[in-house]
Structure formats: C-alpha cells, structure tokens
Design a protein around this motif. Structure first.
Motif, PDB file in Angstrom:
ATOM      1  N   ARG A  32      31.930  36.480  48.905  1.00 20.00           N
ATOM      2  CA  ARG A  32      33.116  37.006  48.463  1.00 20.00           C
ATOM      3  C   ARG A  32      33.149  38.530  48.855  1.00 20.00           C
ATOM      4  O   ARG A  32      34.411  39.020  49.563  1.00 20.00           O
ATOM      5  CB  ARG A  32      33.492  37.055  46.963  1.00 20.00           C
ATOM      6  N   LEU A  33      32.249  39.237  48.728  1.00 12.57           N
ATOM      7  CA  LEU A  33      32.195  40.717  49.042  1.00 12.57           C
ATOM      8  C   LEU A  33      32.229  40.955  50.454  1.00 12.57           C
ATOM      9  O   LEU A  33      33.012  41.737  51.121  1.00 12.57           O
ATOM     10  CB  LEU A  33      31.021  41.388  48.361  1.00 12.57           C
ATOM     11  N   ALA A  34      31.299  40.168  51.263  1.00 15.05           N
ATOM     12  CA  ALA A  34      31.276  40.427  52.570  1.00 15.05           C
ATOM     13  C   ALA A  34      32.682  39.931  53.451  1.00 15.05           C
ATOM     14  O   ALA A  34      33.140  40.455  54.407  1.00 15.05           O
ATOM     15  CB  ALA A  34      30.271  39.607  53.274  1.00 15.05           C
ATOM     16  N   PHE A  35      33.355  38.661  52.638  1.00 12.99           N
ATOM     17  CA  PHE A  35      34.753  38.371  53.283  1.00 12.99           C
ATOM     18  C   PHE A  35      35.594  39.606  53.108  1.00 12.99           C
ATOM     19  O   PHE A  35      36.397  39.635  54.106  1.00 12.99           O
ATOM     20  CB  PHE A  35      34.932  37.347  52.676  1.00 12.99           C
ATOM     21  N   THR A  36      35.602  40.032  52.170  1.00 12.20           N
ATOM     22  CA  THR A  36      36.753  40.786  51.653  1.00 12.20           C
ATOM     23  C   THR A  36      36.579  42.120  52.595  1.00 12.20           C
ATOM     24  O   THR A  36      37.528  42.782  53.188  1.00 12.20           O
ATOM     25  CB  THR A  36      36.550  41.715  50.345  1.00 12.20           C
ATOM     26  N   MET A  37      35.234  42.725  52.856  1.00 17.47           N
ATOM     27  CA  MET A  37      35.052  43.858  53.747  1.00 17.47           C
ATOM     28  C   MET A  37      35.328  43.653  54.998  1.00 17.47           C
ATOM     29  O   MET A  37      35.651  44.128  55.795  1.00 17.47           O
ATOM     30  CB  MET A  37      33.713  44.401  53.651  1.00 17.47           C
ATOM     31  N   LEU A  38      35.078  42.438  55.314  1.00 16.33           N
ATOM     32  CA  LEU A  38      35.413  41.929  56.837  1.00 16.33           C
ATOM     33  C   LEU A  38      36.970  42.009  57.139  1.00 16.33           C
ATOM     34  O   LEU A  38      37.379  42.503  58.182  1.00 16.33           O
ATOM     35  CB  LEU A  38      34.891  40.283  57.180  1.00 16.33           C
ATOM     36  N   ALA A  55      38.172  41.764  45.967  1.00 16.82           N
ATOM     37  CA  ALA A  55      37.126  40.837  46.147  1.00 16.82           C
ATOM     38  C   ALA A  55      37.139  39.914  45.056  1.00 16.82           C
ATOM     39  O   ALA A  55      36.570  38.727  44.925  1.00 16.82           O
ATOM     40  CB  ALA A  55      35.805  41.129  46.514  1.00 16.82           C
ATOM     41  N   ARG A  56      37.940  40.518  43.640  1.00 17.64           N
ATOM     42  CA  ARG A  56      37.812  39.671  42.490  1.00 17.64           C
ATOM     43  C   ARG A  56      36.160  39.642  42.135  1.00 17.64           C
ATOM     44  O   ARG A  56      35.817  38.578  41.476  1.00 17.64           O
ATOM     45  CB  ARG A  56      38.367  38.320  42.638  1.00 17.64           C
ATOM     46  N   ILE A  57      35.487  40.724  42.092  1.00 13.65           N
ATOM     47  CA  ILE A  57      34.489  41.014  41.680  1.00 13.65           C
ATOM     48  C   ILE A  57      34.255  42.105  40.406  1.00 13.65           C
ATOM     49  O   ILE A  57      34.535  43.165  40.897  1.00 13.65           O
ATOM     50  CB  ILE A  57      33.321  41.193  42.700  1.00 13.65           C
ATOM     51  N   SER A  58      34.100  41.664  39.318  1.00 17.10           N
ATOM     52  CA  SER A  58      33.826  42.548  38.157  1.00 17.10           C
ATOM     53  C   SER A  58      32.462  42.979  38.058  1.00 17.10           C
ATOM     54  O   SER A  58      31.300  42.060  37.512  1.00 17.10           O
ATOM     55  CB  SER A  58      34.455  42.046  37.007  1.00 17.10           C
ATOM     56  N   CYS A  59      32.366  44.296  37.989  1.00 20.68           N
ATOM     57  CA  CYS A  59      30.755  44.891  37.670  1.00 20.68           C
ATOM     58  C   CYS A  59      30.823  46.420  37.628  1.00 20.68           C
ATOM     59  O   CYS A  59      32.010  46.902  38.050  1.00 20.68           O
ATOM     60  CB  CYS A  59      29.719  44.411  38.931  1.00 20.68           C
ATOM     61  N   LYS A  60      29.716  46.829  37.024  1.00 18.71           N
ATOM     62  CA  LYS A  60      29.631  48.237  36.968  1.00 18.71           C
ATOM     63  C   LYS A  60      29.546  48.962  38.345  1.00 18.71           C
ATOM     64  O   LYS A  60      29.219  48.504  39.137  1.00 18.71           O
ATOM     65  CB  LYS A  60      28.801  48.935  35.875  1.00 18.71           C
ATOM     66  N   ALA A  61      29.673  50.395  38.349  1.00 19.23           N
ATOM     67  CA  ALA A  61      29.740  51.217  39.532  1.00 19.23           C
ATOM     68  C   ALA A  61      28.480  51.157  40.125  1.00 19.23           C
ATOM     69  O   ALA A  61      28.305  50.917  41.407  1.00 19.23           O
ATOM     70  CB  ALA A  61      30.137  52.682  39.237  1.00 19.23           C
ATOM     71  N   ASP A  62      27.411  51.184  39.307  1.00 22.32           N
ATOM     72  CA  ASP A  62      26.075  51.172  40.045  1.00 22.32           C
ATOM     73  C   ASP A  62      25.758  49.862  40.485  1.00 22.32           C
ATOM     74  O   ASP A  62      25.040  49.494  41.463  1.00 22.32           O
ATOM     75  CB  ASP A  62      24.989  51.594  38.858  1.00 22.32           C
ATOM     76  N   GLU A  63      26.196  48.880  39.887  1.00 25.15           N
ATOM     77  CA  GLU A  63      26.109  47.245  40.493  1.00 25.15           C
ATOM     78  C   GLU A  63      26.927  47.181  41.761  1.00 25.15           C
ATOM     79  O   GLU A  63      26.267  46.397  42.420  1.00 25.15           O
ATOM     80  CB  GLU A  63      26.421  46.302  39.257  1.00 25.15           C
ATOM     81  N   ARG A  64      27.702  47.898  41.779  1.00 29.60           N
ATOM     82  CA  ARG A  64      28.582  47.697  43.140  1.00 29.60           C
ATOM     83  C   ARG A  64      27.936  48.362  44.357  1.00 29.60           C
ATOM     84  O   ARG A  64      27.839  47.652  45.541  1.00 29.60           O
ATOM     85  CB  ARG A  64      30.091  48.539  42.707  1.00 29.60           C
ATOM     86  N   GLU A  65      27.368  49.435  44.085  1.00 29.94           N
ATOM     87  CA  GLU A  65      26.501  49.906  45.158  1.00 29.94           C
ATOM     88  C   GLU A  65      25.415  49.247  45.403  1.00 29.94           C
ATOM     89  O   GLU A  65      24.841  48.918  46.445  1.00 29.94           O
ATOM     90  CB  GLU A  65      26.011  51.527  44.585  1.00 29.94           C
ATOM     91  N   ILE A  66      24.622  48.469  44.412  1.00 30.52           N
ATOM     92  CA  ILE A  66      23.377  47.572  44.839  1.00 30.52           C
ATOM     93  C   ILE A  66      23.846  46.464  45.626  1.00 30.52           C
ATOM     94  O   ILE A  66      23.123  46.228  46.358  1.00 30.52           O
ATOM     95  CB  ILE A  66      22.879  47.099  43.316  1.00 30.52           C
ATOM     96  N   LYS A  67      25.155  45.810  45.109  1.00 31.78           N
ATOM     97  CA  LYS A  67      25.547  44.742  45.941  1.00 31.78           C
ATOM     98  C   LYS A  67      26.049  45.024  47.491  1.00 31.78           C
ATOM     99  O   LYS A  67      25.567  44.404  48.379  1.00 31.78           O
ATOM    100  CB  LYS A  67      26.671  44.052  45.360  1.00 31.78           C
ATOM    101  N   ILE A  68      26.430  46.230  47.680  1.00 35.74           N
ATOM    102  CA  ILE A  68      26.688  46.631  48.838  1.00 35.74           C
ATOM    103  C   ILE A  68      25.495  46.876  49.901  1.00 35.74           C
ATOM    104  O   ILE A  68      25.394  46.663  50.858  1.00 35.74           O
ATOM    105  CB  ILE A  68      27.780  47.891  48.953  1.00 35.74           C
ATOM    106  N   GLY A  69      24.475  47.510  49.042  1.00 29.36           N
ATOM    107  CA  GLY A  69      23.106  47.710  49.547  1.00 29.36           C
ATOM    108  C   GLY A  69      22.543  46.367  50.176  1.00 29.36           C
ATOM    109  O   GLY A  69      21.716  46.378  51.247  1.00 29.36           O
ATOM    110  N   LYS A  70      22.754  45.217  49.463  1.00 28.08           N
ATOM    111  CA  LYS A  70      22.150  44.085  49.612  1.00 28.08           C
ATOM    112  C   LYS A  70      22.788  43.514  51.176  1.00 28.08           C
ATOM    113  O   LYS A  70      21.957  42.925  51.830  1.00 28.08           O
ATOM    114  CB  LYS A  70      22.440  43.282  48.558  1.00 28.08           C
ATOM    115  N   LEU A  71      24.043  43.863  51.246  1.00 29.32           N
ATOM    116  CA  LEU A  71      24.576  43.465  52.642  1.00 29.32           C
ATOM    117  C   LEU A  71      24.126  44.273  53.668  1.00 29.32           C
ATOM    118  O   LEU A  71      24.060  43.896  54.757  1.00 29.32           O
ATOM    119  CB  LEU A  71      26.220  43.599  52.460  1.00 29.32           C
TER     120      LEU A  71
END
Length: 290
Positions: free
Chosen positions: A109-115, A143-159
């Motif tokens: 969902r995150l990748a699709f949104t950023m695309l 993207a309809r993803i609920s998480c804290k700020a540090d978790e957001r950066e972790i998920k972006i880092g995974k991509l």
C-alpha cells in the motif's frame, strides 16, 4: 488535499461554497483560476478571495487583517503557477507486479501510494524524475497506514532496502525518488481520485470497498452489500435556509440555516468590503509616514 483537476475544483467551490480545512489550499486554486481563466490581476483577485472568505469561512471575521495580507500574497503569486487539469495517472502492469512482489500488505500500500504521488509529480513537472516531496505523515495518511513517526521511517527504509526508493544525497532533504516507474509497460489501472490511494490499492486487490454514491470517495463496504454512502455523506442532512435582516439597509435575504456570521446582504457586503479596504490602506499609509 491533492486535487487533480483544479479547474473543476475551483468551479465546484464557486457553485457550492466549498472550503478546505486549510483555507490556503482553496484560495490558491481559486486565485489561479481567476488569473488563468478570467485574466484578473492582483487587485481584483484579492477582492474576490476576501469576498469568498467572508461568505464561506466562519472564522474569517476573527482576523480580517491577517486574511487581507494572505489574500494579497496569494493573488500576487497566482500567475506564477499553472492551473492543472489532470485526468489521472496510469499505473502499469510492470509497476503492479513489482508492488505485489513485496508480499506485505502494508508495504504494498505504501509503495503504491508513493508511486501514484511520484507519477502525478512527473505529469506536473516532466523533469521531476520520480521524486516525491510530500511529508511522510501525509504519505501514510493517503496510504491509509496508521503508525508512529519512527515506524513510518522504518517502513520507508524497507522500500529503500528493496531498491524501490532512492534517497536524496543531501542530508537536509528528506524527499524520496520512486525507482520502479515503468511507463512503457501496458496499463493495468487508471487512478483519477487521489483522496484514498491506500483504498484504491485495496480495491484493486479485491477488498470490500465502495464509492460513495454522493461524493465518490472510497469507503469500506458492509457485509450485506447495502452501504451506499461514506460516513460524512450518510450523516449529512441539509438544514434548509433562514431569513436574515441586513444590518445596514434592513433588506431581508436568505442564508443557510447554519450560517450565523452573515449579517449583510450581497450589495451591502460589497460596499462594506470596499470601505474596509480603503480604511485599511489609509492606516497603512499613516503607519508608513510615521
């Protein structure tokens, strides 16, 4: 607020008195519309923006002087920006295969949104080259993803680790570039509404989502399949109008029954606005001469 067709949005605002939660967004699009479609310039645009605020923004009268300054600034920059009329973005089969290959619903969902955001930026600026300059909080909201700020950066880092994103080499630049854009592949779907990009992806994946019969936004469906409206449209009930007596001329006129701010008819409001602006300019001149 991501608006694809700004002309349609501006015309809808003028028909229905819409106002974004951030009035600056609505005023900026209206200013561009007045400039590019009617050829109006700063003075006329400023007057129209202030008139719109006085009618449709309840908190306007709490700080008129500040809004005067903001309207003038927005009007001054109206000609510097294009009024976009974008029908949507094409997502290709190759791009969707890359996203599905993540095998993680949240990252997909995150990748699709950023695309989608990157491809929209590419349409607006052909030299953009896949960059996304939105704040991570805004991206995750889309993207309809609920998480804290540090978790957001972790998920972006995974991509990034999977090679789907590239970071800026500048330490003070948090923008990301989407690396898997492939416009040469065949079209898989067309996204013409950016209000719920996460839901657009989940709809593609077959989840139970419906488009509101009133506003068209995607929302969760119900098990019975009878749901037709989003939460906002389902609970909204028109309240009709009421008669108000103009404080200046005594003429009766109609306003929305929820409107507790308007106290002058259209003619008197225009006279009041002109007098107010003249007085404001007089005070500014006096300050300048001190």
């Amino acid at each position: 607020m991501i608006i694809l067709n700004e002309r349609e949005y501006a015309e809808n605002c003028l028909r229905n008195g819409l106002m974004d939660s951030k009035p600056f967004n609505t005023l900026s699009i209206l200013a561009k519309y007045y400039y590019h479609y009617f050829g109006y310039r700063k003075k006329k645009i400023t007057s129209l923006l202030l008139d719109y605020l006085s009618k449709y923004y309840p908190r306007y009268e709490l700080n008129e002087l500040s809004w005067q300054t903001s309207a003038e600034k927005i009007a001054s920059n109206a000609g510097s920006f294009e009024l976009f009329e974008i029908s949507g973005v094409k997502v290709t089969k190759s791009e969707m295969e890359t996203i599905i290959g993540l095998k993680n619903k949240v990252l997909e969902r995150l990748a699709f949104t950023m695309l989608c955001l990157a491809k929209l930026n590419n349409i607006k600026n052909p030299r953009n080259n896949g960059w996304v300059n939105a704040d991570s909080k805004e991206i995750f909201s889309c993207a309809r993803i609920s998480c804290k700020a540090d978790e957001r950066e972790i998920k972006i880092g995974k991509l990034w680790q999977k090679g789907l994103l590239e970071f800026s080499k500048r330490n003070d630049n948090l923008n990301c570039r989407v690396t898997f854009i492939n416009d040469d592949s065949e079209e898989e779907l067309f996204i013409s509404d950016f209000r719920e990009l996460g839901y657009e992806y989940l709809l593609y994946k077959g989840e139970n989502l419906i488009r509101c019969a009133d506003c068209g936004i995607l929302t969760r469906g119900n098990k019975a399949g009878t749901k037709k409206y989003c939460k906002d449209c389902a609970t909204y009930a028109p309240q009709g109008s009421k008669t108000v007596v103009c404080v200046d001329c005594g003429k009766e006129f109609e306003v929305d029954s929820l409107n507790n701010k308007t106290s002058r008819c259209a003619g008197c409001q225009k006279v009041y606005r002109n007098n107010y602006q003249k007085e404001l300019m007089r005070k500014r001149r006096e300050i300048g001469n001190c």
